[in-house]
Design a protein around this motif. Structure first.
Motif, PDB file in Angstrom:
ATOM      1  N   CYS A   1       0.847  -1.197   0.000  1.00 23.73           N
ATOM      2  CA  CYS A   1       0.000   0.000   0.000  1.00 23.73           C
ATOM      3  C   CYS A   1       0.874   1.236   0.000  1.00 23.73           C
ATOM      4  N   LEU A   2       0.504   2.217  -0.803  1.00 20.78           N
ATOM      5  CA  LEU A   2       1.266   3.466  -0.882  1.00 20.78           C
ATOM      6  C   LEU A   2       1.371   4.149   0.474  1.00 20.78           C
ATOM      7  N   LEU A   3       0.302   4.076   1.256  1.00 13.50           N
ATOM      8  CA  LEU A   3       0.222   4.855   2.481  1.00 13.50           C
ATOM      9  C   LEU A   3       0.719   4.123   3.721  1.00 13.50           C
ATOM     10  N   VAL A   4       1.251   2.926   3.555  1.00 12.15           N
ATOM     11  CA  VAL A   4       1.755   2.139   4.674  1.00 12.15           C
ATOM     12  C   VAL A   4       3.220   1.804   4.418  1.00 12.15           C
ATOM     13  N   SER A   5       4.052   1.941   5.445  1.00 11.95           N
ATOM     14  CA  SER A   5       5.494   1.742   5.254  1.00 11.95           C
ATOM     15  C   SER A   5       6.088   0.617   6.097  1.00 11.95           C
ATOM     16  N   ASP A   6       5.263  -0.122   6.838  1.00  8.66           N
ATOM     17  CA  ASP A   6       5.811  -1.175   7.684  1.00  8.66           C
ATOM     18  C   ASP A   6       5.372  -2.572   7.248  1.00  8.66           C
ATOM     19  N   ASP A   7       4.967  -2.690   5.992  1.00 10.91           N
ATOM     20  CA  ASP A   7       4.493  -3.987   5.498  1.00 10.91           C
ATOM     21  C   ASP A   7       5.292  -4.479   4.285  1.00 10.91           C
ATOM     22  N   HIS A   8       6.467  -3.919   4.063  1.00  8.30           N
ATOM     23  CA  HIS A   8       7.247  -4.229   2.867  1.00  8.30           C
ATOM     24  C   HIS A   8       7.801  -5.646   2.893  1.00  8.30           C
ATOM     25  N   VAL A   9       8.065  -6.157   1.689  1.00  6.82           N
ATOM     26  CA  VAL A   9       8.751  -7.437   1.526  1.00  6.82           C
ATOM     27  C   VAL A   9       9.982  -7.181   0.658  1.00  6.82           C
ATOM     28  N   ASP A  10      11.162  -7.430   1.205  1.00  8.56           N
ATOM     29  CA  ASP A  10      12.424  -7.136   0.520  1.00  8.56           C
ATOM     30  C   ASP A  10      12.734  -8.217  -0.514  1.00  8.56           C
ATOM     31  N   VAL A  11      12.723  -7.811  -1.797  1.00 11.67           N
ATOM     32  CA  VAL A  11      13.037  -8.757  -2.878  1.00 11.67           C
ATOM     33  C   VAL A  11      14.295  -8.324  -3.623  1.00 11.67           C
ATOM     34  N   SER A  12      15.043  -7.403  -3.051  1.00 11.53           N
ATOM     35  CA  SER A  12      16.187  -6.818  -3.750  1.00 11.53           C
ATOM     36  C   SER A  12      17.265  -7.842  -4.079  1.00 11.53           C
ATOM     37  N   HIS A  13      17.388  -8.881  -3.262  1.00  9.73           N
ATOM     38  CA  HIS A  13      18.408  -9.897  -3.505  1.00  9.73           C
ATOM     39  C   HIS A  13      17.794 -11.280  -3.706  1.00  9.73           C
ATOM     40  N   ALA A  14      16.521 -11.321  -3.993  1.00 11.55           N
ATOM     41  CA  ALA A  14      15.829 -12.594  -4.162  1.00 11.55           C
ATOM     42  C   ALA A  14      16.165 -13.226  -5.502  1.00 11.55           C
ATOM     43  N   THR A  15      16.259 -14.536  -5.516  1.00 12.28           N
ATOM     44  CA  THR A  15      16.403 -15.252  -6.773  1.00 12.28           C
ATOM     45  C   THR A  15      15.038 -15.315  -7.448  1.00 12.28           C
ATOM     46  N   LYS A  16      15.034 -15.626  -8.701  1.00 10.38           N
ATOM     47  CA  LYS A  16      13.761 -15.711  -9.418  1.00 10.38           C
ATOM     48  C   LYS A  16      12.886 -16.827  -8.832  1.00 10.38           C
ATOM     49  N   GLU A  17      13.533 -17.876  -8.313  1.00  6.38           N
ATOM     50  CA  GLU A  17      12.787 -18.981  -7.716  1.00  6.38           C
ATOM     51  C   GLU A  17      12.147 -18.577  -6.392  1.00  6.38           C
ATOM     52  N   GLU A  18      12.747 -17.612  -5.704  1.00  7.73           N
ATOM     53  CA  GLU A  18      12.211 -17.163  -4.413  1.00  7.73           C
ATOM     54  C   GLU A  18      11.103 -16.125  -4.564  1.00  7.73           C
ATOM     55  N   LEU A  19      11.060 -15.469  -5.679  1.00  2.00           N
ATOM     56  CA  LEU A  19      10.133 -14.357  -5.854  1.00  2.00           C
ATOM     57  C   LEU A  19       8.650 -14.731  -5.733  1.00  2.00           C
ATOM     58  N   PRO A  20       8.188 -15.848  -6.272  1.00  2.00           N
ATOM     59  CA  PRO A  20       6.747 -16.138  -6.173  1.00  2.00           C
ATOM     60  C   PRO A  20       6.209 -16.135  -4.747  1.00  2.00           C
ATOM     61  N   ASP A  21       6.906 -16.784  -3.824  1.00  2.00           N
ATOM     62  CA  ASP A  21       6.442 -16.793  -2.442  1.00  2.00           C
ATOM     63  C   ASP A  21       6.485 -15.404  -1.820  1.00  2.00           C
ATOM     64  N   MET A  22       7.421 -14.583  -2.256  1.00  2.00           N
ATOM     65  CA  MET A  22       7.502 -13.220  -1.740  1.00  2.00           C
ATOM     66  C   MET A  22       6.339 -12.377  -2.246  1.00  2.00           C
ATOM     67  N   PHE A  23       5.928 -12.601  -3.478  1.00  2.00           N
ATOM     68  CA  PHE A  23       4.735 -11.940  -3.995  1.00  2.00           C
ATOM     69  C   PHE A  23       3.513 -12.358  -3.183  1.00  2.00           C
ATOM     70  N   ARG A  24       3.389 -13.641  -2.938  1.00  2.00           N
ATOM     71  CA  ARG A  24       2.248 -14.129  -2.159  1.00  2.00           C
ATOM     72  C   ARG A  24       2.224 -13.494  -0.768  1.00  2.00           C
ATOM     73  N   LEU A  25       3.388 -13.380  -0.141  1.00  2.00           N
ATOM     74  CA  LEU A  25       3.475 -12.774   1.188  1.00  2.00           C
ATOM     75  C   LEU A  25       3.043 -11.311   1.145  1.00  2.00           C
ATOM     76  N   ALA A  26       3.544 -10.572   0.162  1.00  2.00           N
ATOM     77  CA  ALA A  26       3.193  -9.152   0.049  1.00  2.00           C
ATOM     78  C   ALA A  26       1.690  -8.974  -0.126  1.00  2.00           C
ATOM     79  N   VAL A  27       1.081  -9.784  -0.973  1.00  2.00           N
ATOM     80  CA  VAL A  27      -0.357  -9.659  -1.215  1.00  2.00           C
ATOM     81  C   VAL A  27      -1.151 -10.047   0.032  1.00  2.00           C
ATOM     82  N   SER A  28      -0.642 -10.980   0.810  1.00  2.00           N
ATOM     83  CA  SER A  28      -1.333 -11.365   2.049  1.00  2.00           C
ATOM     84  C   SER A  28      -1.362 -10.213   3.051  1.00  2.00           C
ATOM     85  N   ARG A  29      -0.490  -9.231   2.885  1.00  2.00           N
ATOM     86  CA  ARG A  29      -0.426  -8.090   3.793  1.00  2.00           C
ATOM     87  C   ARG A  29      -1.260  -6.901   3.323  1.00  2.00           C
TER      88      ARG A  29
END
Length: 304
Positions: A269-297
């Motif tokens: 969410c644009l207006l919230v800053s404490d719900d981020h998921v850091d994908v800056s060093h994620a492998t492509k294989e790790e990214l799907p679960d990180m997307f799922r986590l972000a959307v769950s928030r």
């Protein structure tokens, strides 16, 4: 292994399916607008590499996300933007938000690399007011106009002009801005933006309801966009839309966007800053679960 053939969609607990990605590719900017919220991200950061950008968009597309908006800061400060664009997967729509200061010389190359259209920030047609709002150097306003012309010529259309309404500064220029867009024969549209007051500037807050009443009174036709139920007003052949992201439960209830900060954080969410998921060093294989986590928030910031 996550494959492009998956039918999985990213839907949050409020039933909102993510279809759009808004990606900041830099925090840097060549202007210093009085109201800038920097995409809700505070401070400068390490910018994502082209590889990281491409991997994030590729995985997003495999979840059915088919719209990408590239933003900043000012994204054209990245000289490798075309390198990223040409490597992106096929998407329904790829757009870019820019102040257009650097657009004239790059409009054609951006189009060739796969960019579909641009949104251009232009809050006034008065060069002196423009200088006041953006704290720019002399001559910058003319560069923006040249950028608009170049975008139309390159086919980055429809060009949408984003005009942040500022009380007693530019709120008397709506008619002039509509007349300006008419000169482009439908290739340039106007979006009026309600001020998101991150910098505590209450003196510039306009009366949103009064703006909508005025638009309705002046319009010959009103269309309603399916997303956010936003209205498009047709005024003497020109189209104008009023975007109200502030305290707007309908806006939040229909939000289908996931954001990415310039340093590679999935931002629900644009207006919230404490719900981020850091994908800056994620492998492509790790990214799907990180997307799922972000959307769950994802939680609507404004709710009934």
């Amino acid at each position: 292994m996550f494959s492009s053939g998956t039918a999985e969609l990213l839907t949050d607990s409020y039933g909102r399916t993510v279809r759009s990605l808004r990606m900041s590719v830099t925090d840097r900017c060549n202007l210093n607008c009085i109201y800038c919220h920097n995409e809700g991200h505070i401070g400068h950061s390490n910018e994502m590499s082209v590889d990281t950008i491409v991997n994030i968009v590729d995985v997003a597309s495999q979840f059915g996300i088919d719209r990408l908006k590239i933003s900043g800061g000012e994204p054209l400060l990245r000289k490798d933007l075309e390198d990223a664009l040409v490597r992106l997967p096929e998407l329904r729509d790829v757009s870019l938000t820019t102040n257009a200061v650097l657009l004239e010389k790059r409009a054609a190359s951006l189009k060739d690399a796969g960019l579909d259209r641009v949104n251009i920030s232009l809050d006034t047609l008065d060069p002196e007011k423009y200088h006041t709002i953006t704290n720019c150097r002399k001559g910058t306003f003319d560069k923006v106009l040249d950028g608009i012309h170049a975008a139309v010529d390159a086919g980055l259309t429809p060009v949408k002009l984003n005009m942040v309404l500022l009380k007693d500064l530019n709120d008397d220029e709506i008619a002039d801005m509509l007349e300006f867009t008419r000169g482009y024969g439908g290739n340039v549209l106007l979006q009026l933006i309600e001020l998101m007051d991150f910098r505590d500037l209450p003196q510039y807050r306009i009366d949103s309801k009064e703006v909508e009443r005025s638009l309705l009174t002046s319009s010959s036709d009103v269309k309603v966009r399916e997303l956010h139920k936003r209205k498009k007003y047709i005024i003497n052949g020109a189209e104008v839309e009023f975007v109200r992201p502030v305290d707007n439960t309908e806006f939040c209830a229909n939000c289908n966007r996931l954001r990415v900060t310039a340093d590679g954080q999935l931002k629900p969410c644009l207006l919230v800053s404490d719900d981020h998921v850091d994908v800056s060093h994620a492998t492509k294989e790790e990214l799907p679960d990180m997307f799922r986590l972000a959307v769950s928030r994802r939680v609507p910031f404004c709710m009934d």
